[in-house]
Motif scaffolding. Sequence first.
Motif, short mmCIF file in Angstrom:
data_model
loop_
_atom_site.label_atom_id
_atom_site.label_comp_id
_atom_site.label_asym_id
_atom_site.label_seq_id
_atom_site.Cartn_x
_atom_site.Cartn_y
_atom_site.Cartn_z
N UNK A 228 0.83 -1.21 0.00
CA UNK A 228 0.00 0.00 0.00
C UNK A 228 0.86 1.26 0.00
N UNK A 229 1.96 1.24 0.79
CA UNK A 229 2.87 2.38 0.79
C UNK A 229 3.58 2.50 -0.55
N UNK A 230 3.99 1.34 -1.12
CA UNK A 230 4.66 1.34 -2.42
C UNK A 230 3.73 1.85 -3.51
N UNK A 231 2.47 1.46 -3.43
CA UNK A 231 1.50 1.89 -4.44
C UNK A 231 1.33 3.41 -4.41
N UNK A 232 1.35 4.00 -3.22
CA UNK A 232 1.19 5.45 -3.13
C UNK A 232 2.34 6.16 -3.84
N UNK A 233 3.58 5.68 -3.63
CA UNK A 233 4.73 6.29 -4.29
C UNK A 233 4.69 6.12 -5.79
N UNK A 234 4.27 4.91 -6.24
CA UNK A 234 4.18 4.66 -7.67
C UNK A 234 3.09 5.51 -8.31
N UNK A 235 1.95 5.60 -7.66
CA UNK A 235 0.85 6.41 -8.20
C UNK A 235 1.24 7.89 -8.32
N UNK A 236 1.98 8.37 -7.35
CA UNK A 236 2.44 9.76 -7.39
C UNK A 236 3.40 9.97 -8.56
N UNK A 237 4.35 9.03 -8.74
CA UNK A 237 5.29 9.14 -9.86
C UNK A 237 4.59 9.03 -11.20
N UNK A 238 3.58 8.15 -11.29
CA UNK A 238 2.83 7.98 -12.54
C UNK A 238 2.05 9.25 -12.87
N UNK A 239 1.46 9.86 -11.85
CA UNK A 239 0.72 11.11 -12.05
C UNK A 239 1.65 12.21 -12.57
N UNK A 240 2.84 12.27 -12.01
CA UNK A 240 3.83 13.27 -12.46
C UNK A 240 4.23 13.03 -13.91
N UNK A 242 2.56 11.50 -16.26
CA UNK A 242 1.46 11.79 -17.18
C UNK A 242 1.30 13.29 -17.41
N UNK A 243 1.65 14.09 -16.39
CA UNK A 243 1.60 15.55 -16.55
C UNK A 243 2.83 16.07 -17.29
N UNK A 244 3.94 15.31 -17.20
CA UNK A 244 5.17 15.68 -17.91
C UNK A 244 5.48 14.59 -18.94
N UNK A 245 4.56 14.38 -19.86
CA UNK A 245 4.60 13.24 -20.77
C UNK A 245 5.86 13.19 -21.64
N UNK A 246 6.52 14.34 -21.85
CA UNK A 246 7.70 14.38 -22.71
C UNK A 246 9.01 14.30 -21.91
N UNK A 247 8.90 13.93 -20.66
CA UNK A 247 10.09 13.84 -19.80
C UNK A 247 10.54 12.39 -19.66
N UNK A 248 11.68 12.07 -20.24
CA UNK A 248 12.24 10.73 -20.10
C UNK A 248 12.54 10.43 -18.64
N UNK A 249 13.06 11.43 -17.92
CA UNK A 249 13.41 11.24 -16.51
C UNK A 249 12.18 10.87 -15.67
N UNK A 250 11.03 11.49 -15.97
CA UNK A 250 9.81 11.18 -15.21
C UNK A 250 9.37 9.74 -15.44
N UNK A 251 9.45 9.28 -16.69
CA UNK A 251 9.06 7.90 -16.99
C UNK A 251 10.07 6.90 -16.42
N UNK A 252 11.35 7.30 -16.36
CA UNK A 252 12.35 6.42 -15.75
C UNK A 252 12.08 6.25 -14.26
N UNK A 253 11.59 7.30 -13.61
CA UNK A 253 11.22 7.20 -12.21
C UNK A 253 10.06 6.23 -12.03
N UNK A 254 9.09 6.29 -12.93
CA UNK A 254 7.96 5.35 -12.88
C UNK A 254 8.47 3.93 -13.06
#
Length: 399
Positions: A228-240, A242-254
């Motif tokens: 549940x804690x891991x899911x919260x972190x993943x959901x936050x990174x996924x939301x970021x 999706x808002x920064x869809x052209x950021x390779x770094x953001x998708x690497x974090x996901x």
Amino acid sequence: MKHLNYLQYMGRLMLCVAFVLVLAGFTNGCKAQEGQEIHHRITHYRPVSSWEGLEDTDKVTIMGAPSISQEQMVQYILSRNSNPKLNCTLEELVAYYYEEAGSEGVRPDIALCQALKETGFFKYGNDVKAMQNNYCGLGALGNNVPGYSFYSPQRGVRAHIQHLLAYSTTRMPNKELVDPRFMVLVEKYPQYRGAAKYWPDLNGRWAVPGTTYGQDILRLWREAKHFQELEKGLNKALDTAQRQANSVEAWERVYSLAYGDVNYDIAILSIDNILKLDKKNVDAYVKRANIYREWGYNEKALADYDSALSLDKNNYTALSGRAYLYASIQENKKALADYDTLLDINPADTVALYNHGCLLADEGYYNEAMEDLTMVLTLEPDNEIAQQAVDDLRAYLKK
């Protein structure tokens, strides 16, 4: 009287000769059986992807009580696969694990995590199919051999628990024996009976050599406790992302969070988005290939490894991954070719040397295999896995 004594003497002599012959035959039979078992082991050593020893944190016993509730296990599984392929409800299957394991004293939550590893969170995709109710790969030896089938989910769960019991204790199951491999292990491999106290003790026994098999099961168990804690972190990174869809770094974090969380669907999604932004990203192809390989989608994995190597023909990670996959699916000649390339680049790669040696033994080149395996021990004298392979091979060559 002398004639009678002579007959008695000859009769006793013949009995002695017969006893000696029987004893010699029995001894030779035992030696032959031992030789066959050693030969089976040295020609069925499976490749390793890395060396990992048994850490104190992994000394979790197979026998014991659960530390995760049934409800949380259900939620954890659904978070990875919302539509598990089962012949009963997920809640029923989880309850069967807690009932059957509980009756034998096996930890039901970790046994269930073993089933998740074997079936890919009940997505399947390899030789075993959902219809078989075979949750731990009993009898599935690769090469399209599907293993055993059980007429009900609960019976399949019971067989799984009983097989764990065979490795972790020396007693018979409390319930009707339904594991078709239980007595095979007891009679043919008595050295394995009761030899696995901790989950990583299944390495080299349940899975050969399976150097991280037990650790992988425990990793899933720990994730189930904290998902549940891991899911919260993943959901936050996924939301970021999706808002920064052209950021390779953001998708690497996901990707990093999803892969660490064994959430392969989201991990693949993140790599897909990275490759849309950068079609020549070699690292992304390798990461996706590794996921496909672990997931059991071998053709997709090979396609991604090939894509990475078409961009960088000496990419070490891609070569290692492809060689390991080829070895795992017994494409020995292709695997040997990749390991030859790896060893040309780095002759001191002990994983490549070990796998190269195992493949040579599988092909019947025992002396050449011995050279590779002894070189591993020269470089890593305390390598227990390589030492076992050398001992087995040496024993076989003396037969």
